[in-house]
Design a protein around this motif. Structure first.
Motif, PDB file in Angstrom:
ATOM      1  N   ASP A 168     -11.917  10.249   0.131  1.00  0.00           N
ATOM      2  CA  ASP A 168     -10.443  10.141   0.294  1.00  0.00           C
ATOM      3  C   ASP A 168     -10.539   8.620   1.215  1.00  0.00           C
ATOM      4  O   ASP A 168      -9.505   7.891   1.060  1.00  0.00           O
ATOM      5  CB  ASP A 168      -9.706  11.026   0.852  1.00  0.00           C
ATOM      6  CG  ASP A 168      -9.497  12.128   0.068  1.00  0.00           C
ATOM      7  OD1 ASP A 168      -9.461  12.072  -1.212  1.00  0.00           O
ATOM      8  OD2 ASP A 168      -9.682  13.191   0.292  1.00  0.00           O
ATOM      9  N   GLU A 169     -11.206   8.524   2.139  1.00  0.00           N
ATOM     10  CA  GLU A 169     -11.297   7.474   3.022  1.00  0.00           C
ATOM     11  C   GLU A 169     -11.600   6.225   2.278  1.00  0.00           C
ATOM     12  O   GLU A 169     -10.934   4.971   2.379  1.00  0.00           O
ATOM     13  CB  GLU A 169     -12.188   7.471   4.265  1.00  0.00           C
ATOM     14  CG  GLU A 169     -11.727   8.517   5.322  1.00  0.00           C
ATOM     15  CD  GLU A 169     -12.446   8.793   6.289  1.00  0.00           C
ATOM     16  OE1 GLU A 169     -12.127   8.847   7.522  1.00  0.00           O
ATOM     17  OE2 GLU A 169     -13.670   9.123   6.078  1.00  0.00           O
ATOM     18  N   TRP A 219     -11.039   5.547  -1.010  1.00  0.00           N
ATOM     19  CA  TRP A 219     -10.133   5.281  -1.844  1.00  0.00           C
ATOM     20  C   TRP A 219      -8.767   4.606  -1.131  1.00  0.00           C
ATOM     21  O   TRP A 219      -8.402   3.455  -1.437  1.00  0.00           O
ATOM     22  CB  TRP A 219      -9.317   6.645  -2.545  1.00  0.00           C
ATOM     23  CG  TRP A 219      -8.507   6.418  -3.270  1.00  0.00           C
ATOM     24  CD1 TRP A 219      -8.358   6.039  -4.827  1.00  0.00           C
ATOM     25  CD2 TRP A 219      -7.064   6.291  -3.217  1.00  0.00           C
ATOM     26  NE1 TRP A 219      -7.441   5.942  -5.552  1.00  0.00           N
ATOM     27  CE2 TRP A 219      -6.502   6.030  -4.552  1.00  0.00           C
ATOM     28  CE3 TRP A 219      -6.346   6.559  -2.121  1.00  0.00           C
ATOM     29  CZ2 TRP A 219      -4.922   5.989  -4.671  1.00  0.00           C
ATOM     30  CZ3 TRP A 219      -4.905   6.473  -2.255  1.00  0.00           C
ATOM     31  CH2 TRP A 219      -4.249   6.162  -3.617  1.00  0.00           C
ATOM     32  N   GLU A 220      -8.735   5.088  -0.101  1.00  0.00           N
ATOM     33  CA  GLU A 220      -7.790   4.353   0.844  1.00  0.00           C
ATOM     34  C   GLU A 220      -8.096   3.097   1.187  1.00  0.00           C
ATOM     35  O   GLU A 220      -7.400   1.789   1.198  1.00  0.00           O
ATOM     36  CB  GLU A 220      -7.547   5.166   2.063  1.00  0.00           C
ATOM     37  CG  GLU A 220      -6.498   4.750   3.111  1.00  0.00           C
ATOM     38  CD  GLU A 220      -5.140   5.393   3.012  1.00  0.00           C
ATOM     39  OE1 GLU A 220      -4.248   4.608   3.590  1.00  0.00           O
ATOM     40  OE2 GLU A 220      -4.911   6.179   2.272  1.00  0.00           O
ATOM     41  N   LYS A 229      -6.079  -0.420  -0.064  1.00  0.00           N
ATOM     42  CA  LYS A 229      -5.825  -1.329   1.104  1.00  0.00           C
ATOM     43  C   LYS A 229      -6.292  -2.919   1.054  1.00  0.00           C
ATOM     44  O   LYS A 229      -5.544  -3.977   0.954  1.00  0.00           O
ATOM     45  CB  LYS A 229      -6.152  -1.076   2.462  1.00  0.00           C
ATOM     46  CG  LYS A 229      -5.208   0.191   3.039  1.00  0.00           C
ATOM     47  CD  LYS A 229      -5.575   0.432   4.397  1.00  0.00           C
ATOM     48  CE  LYS A 229      -4.719   1.742   4.939  1.00  0.00           C
ATOM     49  NZ  LYS A 229      -5.157   2.221   6.268  1.00  0.00           N
ATOM     50  N   LYS A 274       0.812   4.222  -2.908  1.00  0.00           N
ATOM     51  CA  LYS A 274       0.683   5.601  -2.654  1.00  0.00           C
ATOM     52  C   LYS A 274       1.611   6.431  -3.088  1.00  0.00           C
ATOM     53  O   LYS A 274       1.539   7.256  -3.793  1.00  0.00           O
ATOM     54  CB  LYS A 274       0.097   5.785  -1.041  1.00  0.00           C
ATOM     55  CG  LYS A 274      -1.203   5.204  -0.748  1.00  0.00           C
ATOM     56  CD  LYS A 274      -1.253   5.186   0.720  1.00  0.00           C
ATOM     57  CE  LYS A 274      -1.673   6.459   1.064  1.00  0.00           C
ATOM     58  NZ  LYS A 274      -1.740   6.550   2.540  1.00  0.00           N
ATOM     59  N   GLY A 315      -6.258   8.189  -8.368  1.00  0.00           N
ATOM     60  CA  GLY A 315      -5.458   8.877  -7.321  1.00  0.00           C
ATOM     61  C   GLY A 315      -4.579   9.854  -7.832  1.00  0.00           C
ATOM     62  O   GLY A 315      -4.451  11.028  -7.006  1.00  0.00           O
ATOM     63  N   VAL A 328       0.812  -1.258  -0.099  1.00  0.00           N
ATOM     64  CA  VAL A 328       0.022  -0.033  -0.063  1.00  0.00           C
ATOM     65  C   VAL A 328       0.676   1.214  -0.127  1.00  0.00           C
ATOM     66  O   VAL A 328       0.616   2.175  -0.689  1.00  0.00           O
ATOM     67  CB  VAL A 328      -1.081   0.048   1.061  1.00  0.00           C
ATOM     68  CG1 VAL A 328      -1.757   1.431   1.032  1.00  0.00           C
ATOM     69  CG2 VAL A 328      -1.974  -1.109   1.047  1.00  0.00           C
TER      70      VAL A 328
END
Length: 96
Positions: free
Chosen positions: A84-85, A87-88, A92, A8, A31, A4
């Motif tokens: 955003d959360e 996407w994260e 993951k 990123k 992203g 991850v």
């Protein structure tokens, strides 16, 4: 697959890692701010992972009805977190 943190960092560096499955390529392009390419990559795919990312992309676009359709196809419900959360969370979940 890909770590991850490395994923990123590749977004920050705008350096697409080789060998990523299309659904992760879509997240990578999103992203970097390229929603259209992200959507184009995922648009014709029908597996559950791709449907999940497709749902997120339509949620981001503001097309909630379409997003909910794709969440259903993915066997998921629309999360109550920021984009955003989400996407994260997707990175993951699908980079394992």
């Amino acid at each position: 697959m890909i770590d991850v943190i490395d994923f990123k960092q590749s977004v920050i560096d705008v350096r697409l890692p080789a060998g990523l499955p299309l659904y992760l390529q879509a997240l990578w392009h999103d992203g970097t701010g390229d929603w259209k390419t992200a959507h184009d990559l995922i648009d014709e795919l029908t597996d559950q992972r791709s449907a999940h990312i497709h749902a997120y992309l339509h949620r981001k676009e503001g097309d909630i009805w379409n997003a909910d359709y794709w969440y259903k196809m993915a066997g998921k419900t629309r999360p109550q977190v920021s984009l955003d959360e989400e996407w994260e969370m997707l990175v993951k979940e699908y980079s394992r």
